[in-house]
Design a protein around this motif. Structure first.
Motif, PDB file in Angstrom:
ATOM      1  N   ASP A 157       1.099  -1.025   0.225  1.00 22.24           N
ATOM      2  CA  ASP A 157       0.060  -0.006  -0.162  1.00 22.24           C
ATOM      3  C   ASP A 157       1.061   1.364  -0.145  1.00 22.24           C
ATOM      4  O   ASP A 157       1.761   1.568   0.758  1.00 22.24           O
ATOM      5  CB  ASP A 157      -0.828  -0.234   1.302  1.00 22.24           C
ATOM      6  CG  ASP A 157      -1.954   1.166   1.029  1.00 22.24           C
ATOM      7  OD1 ASP A 157      -1.748   1.977   0.196  1.00 22.24           O
ATOM      8  OD2 ASP A 157      -2.690   1.418   1.967  1.00 22.24           O
TER       9      ASP A 157
ATOM     10  N   ASP B  88      -5.522   8.202  -7.155  1.00 17.93           N
ATOM     11  CA  ASP B  88      -5.188   6.716  -7.538  1.00 17.93           C
ATOM     12  C   ASP B  88      -6.080   7.183  -9.139  1.00 17.93           C
ATOM     13  O   ASP B  88      -7.276   6.948  -8.218  1.00 17.93           O
ATOM     14  CB  ASP B  88      -5.616   5.568  -6.481  1.00 17.93           C
ATOM     15  CG  ASP B  88      -5.387   3.379  -7.249  1.00 17.93           C
ATOM     16  OD1 ASP B  88      -5.710   3.757  -8.374  1.00 17.93           O
ATOM     17  OD2 ASP B  88      -5.755   3.058  -6.918  1.00 17.93           O
TER      18      ASP B  88
ATOM     19  N   VAL C 298      -0.936   5.534 -10.916  1.00 21.54           N
ATOM     20  CA  VAL C 298      -1.179   6.490  -9.815  1.00 21.54           C
ATOM     21  C   VAL C 298       0.003   7.778  -9.547  1.00 21.54           C
ATOM     22  O   VAL C 298       0.989   7.542 -10.444  1.00 21.54           O
ATOM     23  CB  VAL C 298      -0.356   5.621  -8.500  1.00 21.54           C
ATOM     24  CG1 VAL C 298      -0.448   6.244  -7.296  1.00 21.54           C
ATOM     25  CG2 VAL C 298      -1.381   4.519  -8.264  1.00 21.54           C
TER      26      VAL C 298
ATOM     27  N   VAL D  10      -3.634   2.174  -1.522  1.00 27.82           N
ATOM     28  CA  VAL D  10      -3.040   2.188  -2.966  1.00 27.82           C
ATOM     29  C   VAL D  10      -1.970   0.748  -3.403  1.00 27.82           C
ATOM     30  O   VAL D  10      -1.254   1.268  -2.929  1.00 27.82           O
ATOM     31  CB  VAL D  10      -3.194   3.990  -3.091  1.00 27.82           C
ATOM     32  CG1 VAL D  10      -2.489   4.061  -4.781  1.00 27.82           C
ATOM     33  CG2 VAL D  10      -3.688   4.065  -2.883  1.00 27.82           C
TER      34      VAL D  10
ATOM     35  N   ARG E 166      -0.262   1.128 -12.906  1.00 26.18           N
ATOM     36  CA  ARG E 166      -0.365   0.819 -12.180  1.00 26.18           C
ATOM     37  C   ARG E 166      -0.203  -1.237 -12.725  1.00 26.18           C
ATOM     38  O   ARG E 166       0.534  -2.009 -12.910  1.00 26.18           O
ATOM     39  CB  ARG E 166      -1.839   0.459 -12.014  1.00 26.18           C
ATOM     40  CG  ARG E 166      -1.850  -1.180 -11.334  1.00 26.18           C
ATOM     41  CD  ARG E 166      -3.230  -0.814 -10.579  1.00 26.18           C
ATOM     42  NE  ARG E 166      -2.820   0.067  -8.832  1.00 26.18           N
ATOM     43  CZ  ARG E 166      -3.554   0.958  -8.631  1.00 26.18           C
ATOM     44  NH1 ARG E 166      -4.503   1.689  -9.439  1.00 26.18           N
ATOM     45  NH2 ARG E 166      -3.676   1.044  -7.258  1.00 26.18           N
TER      46      ARG E 166
END
Length: 374
Positions: free
Chosen positions: A252, A309, A314, A274, A374
């Motif tokens: 995270d 996010d 991100v 996240v 991501r």
């Protein structure tokens, strides 16, 4: 799925060699038993000699990882198909009608298993269909027993291919575990060295200068903050971010950036986790820390960090209300060998496939956006 040079697939190749030796011995036994029923016994003998020779060639070839490629795989399949298609002539239609086995029998499954071990279920299925189709083409009458052989051939290709894929996957996971263990040990070694040197020096500076006025006290405060940040980094569970592959365990991002929050740094993050691959998250957090360090040294005052996010990407934004960065200042600093922004910020983000955008104006503060996919 290409075969690997060693590891868990080696026993499968050895088992294939044993199978081919046993199956060619079985073919020889049947040939001795049915020699008087063949239409062309001398031709049968020549083909059996070819089968024995080719079994030796494949035993040597598949034992070498560099040879487990398309040339040998295609030649293996071609030899077997040729022998299977020659069966009606050398054995004779009459003998086949009377129940004499085809010349290939179990031996013709050899290339099916080889293709399955080298390429998984799909490749094994293709080879099984080709060999089974050639075998059916040699028969005048196709009955239940014929389809039973086809089904067994398909099952062999699928099952062996699946086992080979599992073996390769297990080998990759073992290799990753070994790399993670090595990274963890290196991290522990560095933590011990840092604790014995850097942390003790920072703690000493913080204690001795805490009550001093002016710049000495400010240096002591900064040393205390760096000591706390370094201790938090060492105490973080798991291997160092740089020692992990891109597809490592997800973490995270909020947790990594949370240690930068303070009275001078306001952190805004989503309410939900996240997650990012550990290496990506680690580099993004390190770049954020470098940006905040620049804020403390050049801008002073407060800084604001925002985590966004956006699904596919991100973004971390770092904003301050300092004097801003004059035009050409970053290029000038890089030319002087001061590579804080170039390497500590931009270099880290670019290395994980991200982008950096810096917006600054004199007396209007600076905003740095760090975006990673991501």
């Amino acid at each position: 799925m290409p075969s690997s040079p060693g590891g868990y697939e080696v026993p499968l190749w050895r088992a294939l060699t044993v199978f081919r030796l046993a199956s060619v011995a079985y073919v020889c036994a049947l040939a001795v038993r049915d020699a008087d029923r063949y239409a062309h016994p001398y031709a049968v003998g020549a083909l059996i000699l070819l089968m024995i020779t080719w079994t030796g060639v494949t035993a040597v070839g598949y034992a070498r990882p560099a040879w487990r490629r398309w040339p040998l795989l295609l030649a293996d399949l071609g030899v077997v198909l040729a022998i299977v298609l020659a069966t009606p002539w050398v054995v004779g239609r009459t003998a086949l009608t009377q129940g004499v086995p085809t010349l290939g029998v179990a031996w013709m499954a050899g290339p099916v298993l080889a293709w399955a071990v080298s390429g998984g279920r799909r490749r094994g299925t293709v080879a099984a269909l080709l060999v089974a189709g050639a075998d059916l083409a040699t028969r005048e009458r196709i009955g239940q027993s014929s389809f039973t052989g086809v089904i067994l051939m398909l099952l062999a290709g699928v099952v062996v291919g699946h086992v080979a894929r599992l073996a390769a996957s297990a080998e990759e996971r073992l290799q990753r575990a070994v790399e993670l263990e090595a990274a963890t040990r290196e991290r522990e070694r560095l933590a011990r060295d840092i604790h014995d040197s850097v942390l003790q020096v920072l703690a000493l500076v913080q204690r001795r200068g805490a009550d001093l006025p002016g710049e000495a006290g400010e240096l002591a405060r900064l040393a205390g903050e760096q000591e706390a940040a370094l201790r938090a980094l060492i105490a973080d569970a798991g291997p160092a971010a740089g020692g992990l592959p891109d597809g490592g365990e997800a973490v995270d991002l909020r947790t990594l950036l949370g240690r930068y929050a303070s009275a001078a740094v306001a952190l805004s993050a989503p309410a939900t986790p996240v997650p990012l691959p550990r290496r990506v998250a680690g580099e993004l957090a390190a770049a954020t820390g470098a940006a905040l360090d620049n804020v403390g040294r050049h801008a002073g005052g407060r800084a604001w960090v925002l985590i966004e996010d956006e699904g596919a990407t991100v973004t971390v934004s770092i904003r301050d209300e300092g004097p801003g960065i004059p035009d050409g200042r970053l290029d000038e600093a890089a030319a002087q060998g001061r590579l804080g922004v170039t390497q500590s910020i931009r270099g880290r983000v670019v290395d994980v496939g991200g982008t950096v955008r810096i917006v600054s104006a004199p007396e209007a503060g600076t905003e740095i956006e760090l975006s990673v996919p991501r």
